[in-house]
Scaffold this motif. Sequence first.
Motif, PDB file in Angstrom:
ATOM      1  N   ARG A  72       0.916  -1.066   0.097  1.00  0.00           N
ATOM      2  CA  ARG A  72      -0.181   0.023   0.139  1.00  0.00           C
ATOM      3  C   ARG A  72       0.827   1.296   0.195  1.00  0.00           C
ATOM      4  O   ARG A  72       1.867   1.354   0.722  1.00  0.00           O
ATOM      5  N   ASP A  73       0.602   2.410  -0.765  1.00  0.00           N
ATOM      6  CA  ASP A  73       1.254   3.422  -0.970  1.00  0.00           C
ATOM      7  C   ASP A  73       0.111   4.548  -0.784  1.00  0.00           C
ATOM      8  O   ASP A  73      -1.094   4.215  -1.265  1.00  0.00           O
ATOM      9  N   SER A  74       0.851   5.920  -0.845  1.00  0.00           N
ATOM     10  CA  SER A  74      -0.305   7.104  -0.563  1.00  0.00           C
ATOM     11  C   SER A  74      -0.520   7.625  -1.972  1.00  0.00           C
ATOM     12  O   SER A  74      -0.864   8.580  -2.231  1.00  0.00           O
ATOM     13  N   CYS A  75      -0.041   7.033  -3.232  1.00  0.00           N
ATOM     14  CA  CYS A  75      -0.287   7.434  -4.270  1.00  0.00           C
ATOM     15  C   CYS A  75      -1.453   6.974  -5.132  1.00  0.00           C
ATOM     16  O   CYS A  75      -1.537   5.501  -5.412  1.00  0.00           O
ATOM     17  N   ALA A  76      -2.249   7.608  -5.546  1.00  0.00           N
ATOM     18  CA  ALA A  76      -3.545   7.165  -6.306  1.00  0.00           C
ATOM     19  C   ALA A  76      -3.346   6.796  -7.871  1.00  0.00           C
ATOM     20  O   ALA A  76      -4.359   6.174  -8.391  1.00  0.00           O
ATOM     21  N   THR A  77      -2.381   6.986  -8.242  1.00  0.00           N
ATOM     22  CA  THR A  77      -1.984   6.661  -9.715  1.00  0.00           C
ATOM     23  C   THR A  77      -1.948   5.148  -9.778  1.00  0.00           C
ATOM     24  O   THR A  77      -1.204   4.493  -9.044  1.00  0.00           O
ATOM     25  N   LEU A  78      -2.745   4.597 -10.848  1.00  0.00           N
ATOM     26  CA  LEU A  78      -3.016   3.435 -10.816  1.00  0.00           C
ATOM     27  C   LEU A  78      -1.815   2.382 -11.446  1.00  0.00           C
ATOM     28  O   LEU A  78      -1.205   3.110 -12.252  1.00  0.00           O
ATOM     29  N   PRO A  79      -1.741   1.347 -11.246  1.00  0.00           N
ATOM     30  CA  PRO A  79      -0.463   0.508 -11.728  1.00  0.00           C
ATOM     31  C   PRO A  79      -0.938   0.022 -13.058  1.00  0.00           C
ATOM     32  O   PRO A  79      -1.993  -0.111 -13.278  1.00  0.00           O
ATOM     33  N   ARG A  80       0.060   0.042 -14.048  1.00  0.00           N
ATOM     34  CA  ARG A  80      -0.297  -0.386 -15.437  1.00  0.00           C
ATOM     35  C   ARG A  80       1.016  -1.210 -15.946  1.00  0.00           C
ATOM     36  O   ARG A  80       2.289  -0.799 -15.748  1.00  0.00           O
TER      37      ARG A  80
END
Length: 146
Positions: free
Chosen positions: A94-102
């Motif tokens: 878990r991290d605090s970045c909302a950017t989705l993995p791709r």
Amino acid sequence: MKSESPAVTLADRRPLPDTVLGERRMPRHPGCVSSVRRFVRDVAKDHEAAEAAVEIAQLLVSELATNALTHAHSAEPVRVVVVREGRLLTVEVRDSCATLPRMGQSDPLACRGRGLAIVHSLSHDWGWNPVPPGKAVWFQVVAWGS
């Protein structure tokens, strides 16, 4: 069964963890990835997971932890959660970045860019969930018999 586009289809499908085996916060320092590998190994072995699953989980958590440190630009620590769901060992980063993995297309000779492809190919399943203020990227490996 894995889908062709796990980041899109698995986000709403994965249940919240039932049996948390261990949890750790990782400072935002690249040197901490090795301690996260040891943490996942120790938790899995303490709960008698199959050796092959332990080895795969160590590799995959290092890929996800490295991604979190590389791409989530935040001062917040990264959180690693190890869960047992029946026969499956689930590891969330878990991290605090909302950017989705791709999963990207990577040059076969490049030193970077294959982490999610490795997770996809070696895990039983993987995906992500929004976890405010960021996300949890997770994978599952079969670690126990029926």
